[in-house]
Scaffold this active site. Structure first.
Site, PDB file in Angstrom:
ATOM      1  N   CYS A 290       0.857  -1.243   0.321  1.00  0.00           N
ATOM      2  CA  CYS A 290      -0.263  -0.095   0.048  1.00  0.00           C
ATOM      3  C   CYS A 290       0.307   1.340   0.149  1.00  0.00           C
ATOM      4  O   CYS A 290       0.627   2.096  -0.434  1.00  0.00           O
ATOM      5  CB  CYS A 290      -0.876  -0.216   1.675  1.00  0.00           C
ATOM      6  N   GLU A 391      -3.998   3.293  -8.336  1.00  0.00           N
ATOM      7  CA  GLU A 391      -2.535   2.689  -7.664  1.00  0.00           C
ATOM      8  C   GLU A 391      -3.297   1.487  -7.537  1.00  0.00           C
ATOM      9  O   GLU A 391      -3.838   0.388  -8.852  1.00  0.00           O
ATOM     10  CB  GLU A 391      -3.931   2.416  -6.820  1.00  0.00           C
TER      11      GLU A 391
HETATM   12  P1  NAD Z   1     -10.292  -5.292  -1.374  1.00  0.00           P
HETATM   13  O1  NAD Z   1     -10.760  -3.907  -1.622  1.00  0.00           O
HETATM   14  O2  NAD Z   1     -10.443  -5.737  -2.704  1.00  0.00           O
HETATM   15  O3  NAD Z   1     -10.121  -6.609  -0.324  1.00  0.00           O
HETATM   16  C1  NAD Z   1      -9.988  -6.291   1.200  1.00  0.00           C
HETATM   17  C2  NAD Z   1     -11.101  -7.583   2.258  1.00  0.00           C
HETATM   18  O4  NAD Z   1     -12.087  -7.016   1.954  1.00  0.00           O
HETATM   19  C3  NAD Z   1     -10.881  -8.490   1.400  1.00  0.00           C
HETATM   20  O5  NAD Z   1     -10.891  -9.531   3.029  1.00  0.00           O
HETATM   21  C4  NAD Z   1     -11.663  -8.799   0.740  1.00  0.00           C
HETATM   22  O6  NAD Z   1     -12.931  -9.622   0.989  1.00  0.00           O
HETATM   23  C5  NAD Z   1     -13.103  -7.806   1.638  1.00  0.00           C
HETATM   24  N1  NAD Z   1     -14.571  -7.363   0.880  1.00  0.00           N
HETATM   25  C6  NAD Z   1     -13.730  -6.608  -1.002  1.00  0.00           C
HETATM   26  N2  NAD Z   1     -15.178  -6.027  -0.571  1.00  0.00           N
HETATM   27  C7  NAD Z   1     -16.511  -6.372   0.592  1.00  0.00           C
HETATM   28  C8  NAD Z   1     -17.605  -5.264   1.051  1.00  0.00           C
HETATM   29  N3  NAD Z   1     -18.118  -4.726   0.257  1.00  0.00           N
HETATM   30  N4  NAD Z   1     -18.210  -5.758   1.757  1.00  0.00           N
HETATM   31  C9  NAD Z   1     -16.896  -6.162   3.153  1.00  0.00           C
HETATM   32  N5  NAD Z   1     -15.560  -6.503   3.005  1.00  0.00           N
HETATM   33  C10 NAD Z   1     -15.302  -6.455   1.013  1.00  0.00           C
HETATM   34  O7  NAD Z   1      -8.224  -5.665  -1.103  1.00  0.00           O
HETATM   35  P2  NAD Z   1      -6.698  -6.351  -1.899  1.00  0.00           P
HETATM   36  O8  NAD Z   1      -7.282  -6.338  -3.204  1.00  0.00           O
HETATM   37  O9  NAD Z   1      -7.273  -8.242  -0.987  1.00  0.00           O
HETATM   38  O10 NAD Z   1      -5.916  -5.812  -1.580  1.00  0.00           O
HETATM   39  C11 NAD Z   1      -5.196  -4.721  -1.680  1.00  0.00           C
HETATM   40  C12 NAD Z   1      -5.744  -3.277  -1.351  1.00  0.00           C
HETATM   41  O11 NAD Z   1      -5.110  -3.385   0.222  1.00  0.00           O
HETATM   42  C13 NAD Z   1      -4.880  -2.227  -2.190  1.00  0.00           C
HETATM   43  O12 NAD Z   1      -5.473  -1.012  -2.502  1.00  0.00           O
HETATM   44  C14 NAD Z   1      -3.908  -1.656  -0.845  1.00  0.00           C
HETATM   45  O13 NAD Z   1      -3.097  -0.332  -1.068  1.00  0.00           O
HETATM   46  C15 NAD Z   1      -4.845  -1.558   0.325  1.00  0.00           C
HETATM   47  N6  NAD Z   1      -3.753  -1.524   2.197  1.00  0.00           N
HETATM   48  C16 NAD Z   1      -3.630  -0.969   2.475  1.00  0.00           C
HETATM   49  C17 NAD Z   1      -2.865  -1.065   3.678  1.00  0.00           C
HETATM   50  C18 NAD Z   1      -3.198   0.449   4.574  1.00  0.00           C
HETATM   51  O14 NAD Z   1      -2.274  -0.243   5.993  1.00  0.00           O
HETATM   52  N7  NAD Z   1      -3.351   1.631   3.952  1.00  0.00           N
HETATM   53  C19 NAD Z   1      -1.753  -2.520   4.189  1.00  0.00           C
HETATM   54  C20 NAD Z   1      -2.700  -3.358   2.928  1.00  0.00           C
HETATM   55  C21 NAD Z   1      -3.440  -3.580   1.207  1.00  0.00           C
END
Ligand code: NAD
Length: 499
Positions: A290, A391
């Site tokens: 991230c 991103e």
């Molecule tokens: P994502 O948003 O697709 O999913 C994250 C989580 O949310 C998963 O467990 C997913 O199943 C869940 N989710 C998806 N839709 C949902 C909904 N409608 N309701 C509730 N939960 C839901 O993200 P990803 O692709 O798994 O991860 C990548 C993203 O995470 C990138 O944008 C990255 O920047 C971010 N990230 C941020 C940090 C930080 O500390 N700021 C750290 C790691 C990753």
């Protein structure tokens, strides 16, 4: 605890101290991103499973079986978890690499950090907190911290165990009970963590885990009235949706979201150090970080030299399966994610940016079954291009030019994100002056990426709300209560007795 298995691992969810399959018995195949082979079968949880998990967490919270313990007693459990993670570090490292694809070297840091995070919060929770206030006699005012209640914790796939622990450790330390959902793409090490919880005898119902799709299981947790708060790490788009969903029950929401972080390099920087950290900033984790330094901004007079050296070094990065000790950069986490990253590379080309390096999927040397993308560098970019603003979350970087300090700051701040940022310069005053103008929550001077359990982690702008880690990360999982005590117990006389 079960070690690394050669055969397919059968994952289960953990609800009220029981290992269970999905309510409807549906499953999802979990693949090794280095070769596409199935490594585990995970239950595809349902809304009913999520509901059961919330029920268990609510009952455990109300019973006081966890929140009623002293901080010292809770800390004893958490220290044991840390010890067990360390004892199983080798197996956990291999599983993380198998599931996420990251090189063993990176995975081993994550596992060690996860143990350290449990220790940090085990120590922190036993330290003094709260305040007293000198208010008018005969009152004494004080503030105490209390657990929020049932916490829904939802995490992504890029640091499967570590992102989970950044939430689970402070949430449990504070006395909450939890319903945790790992990413559906990488649930393997989370199950191992819950096996540890069982092994150390964590009371039933305190920590519950459901697996499955975000829009189904995740959304049930987010909308359930018995969940008091949501702590989410993931994409900004998902975060916005989730905040709307949580509004009906007015939950406390903590969001760690995406980034497009600037890495500003002045001509007076130590050249080798700047190039080295810039590479590390974007290509560690194959850019699936991230806080990745995905926009490199270089002072005009250094630009040509920087680009040429950066490209030369990036071209030498050894890309391969994470379990090969020679590998420096692993695959992307899934075929779907690889396609997204490759589509951004196409967008960059169509927008008119110049590819200075890479741009393709890697198919040679047995990599064709996995999801490998070359380190990719774009130059000649414009600030309004999508590859500069959005991103990508892969090994793709844009390198831009700036004339002076003011332009560097303007370009650096010109996206909707505000997660991280760095400045490289040997002029200490200038470096600090610039970093203070960067609208981001996590910053470095002459460095990139190191993060500490002690220091708060989180973003400005559309990179999130709230902070993980440090004392701030614990406070996210606490309510604050004022208690006013009357030291002179007698009526106020405010209302007369007369009619
Ligand atoms: P994502 O948003 O697709 O999913 C994250 C989580 O949310 C998963 O467990 C997913 O199943 C869940 N989710 C998806 N839709 C949902 C909904 N409608 N309701 C509730 N939960 C839901 O993200 P990803 O692709 O798994 O991860 C990548 C993203 O995470 C990138 O944008 C990255 O920047 C971010 N990230 C941020 C940090 C930080 O500390 N700021 C750290 C790691 C990753």
């Amino acid at each position: 605890m079960v070690g690394v298995q050669q055969s397919v691992i059968n994952l289960k969810m953990y609800i009220n101290g029981e290992w269970i399959n999905a309510d409807n018995r549906e499953t999802r195949a979990i693949k090794n991103p280095a070769n596409g082979e199935i490594i585990a079968i995970a239950p595809e949880g349902t809304t009913r499973d999520a509901h059961e998990a919330v029920d268990a967490a609510r009952k455990a919270f109300e019973s006081g079986v966890w929140s009623g313990l002293s901080a010292q007693e809770r800390a004893t459990y958490l220290f044991q978890v840390a010890d067990k993670i360390d004892e199983n570090a080798k197996a956990l490292t291999r599983l993380e690499t198998l599931d996420n694809g990251k090189p063993l070297r990176e995975a081993s840091y994550d596992i060690a950090d996860a143990a350290a995070c449990f220790r940090y919060y085990a120590g922190l929770i036993t330290k003094p907190d709260g305040f007293t206030y000198h208010v008018a006699d005969p009152m004494q005012a004080m503030v105490v911290r209390e657990p929020v209640g049932v916490c829904g914790l939802i995490v992504p796939w890029n640091y499967p165990l570590l992102m989970s622990v950044w939430k689970i450790a402070p949430a449990l330390a504070a006395g909450n009970t939890i319903v945790f959902k790992p990413s559906e793409v990488t649930p393997v090490t989370a199950m191992k963590l819950f096996e540890i919880f069982e092994e150390i005898g964590l009371p039933k119902g305190v920590a519950n885990m459901v697996m499955g799709a975000g829009p189904i299981v995740g959304e049930e947790i987010v909308t359930h009235p018995e969940v008091d708060m949501i702590s989410f790490t993931g994409g900004t788009k998902t975060g916005k949706h989730l905040m709307r969903q949580a509004a009906d029950t007015l939950k406390k929401v903590s969001l760690e979201l995406g980034g497009k972080s600037p890495n500003i390099i002045f001509a007076d920087a130590d050249f080798e150090t700047a190039v080295d950290y810039a590479l590390y900033g974007i290509f560690s984790g194959a850019g699936q970080v991230c806080s990745a330094g995905s926009r490199i901004l270089v002072e005009e007079s250094l630009y040509e030299r920087f680009v040429s050296h950066f490209v030369e070094r990036a071209a030498k990065i050894k890309v391969g399966p994470g379990d090969d000790p020679e590998t420096e950069m692993g695959p992307l986490v899934s075929e779907e994610h690889m396609k997204k990253v490759l589509s951004y590379i196409e967008i960059g080309k169509q927008e008119g940016a110049t590819l200075a390096l890479g741009g393709h999927r890697l198919l040679e040397n047995g990599l064709d079954k996995g999801y490998f993308v070359e380190p990719t560098v774009f130059v000649d970019v414009e600030q309004n291009m999508r590859i500069v603003q959005e991103e990508i979350f892969g090994p793709v970087v844009v390198i831009q030019k700036f004339k002076d300090e003011a332009e560097a700051v303007k370009l650096a701040n010109d996206t909707v994100y505000g997660l991280a940022g760095a400045v490289f310069s040997n002029d200490g005053a200038k470096a600090l002056r610039v970093i203070k103008k960067i609208r981001s929550g996590i910053t470095w001077i002459n460095s990139y990426h190191p993060t500490y359990n002690e220091a708060p982690w989180g973003g400005y702008k559309q990179s999130g709300i709230g902070r993980s880690l440090g004392t701030f990360g614990l406070e996210e999982f606490q309510e604050i209560k004022q208690i006013n005590i009357n030291l002179q117990v007698e009526p106020t006389g405010w209302f007369s007795h007369e009619k």
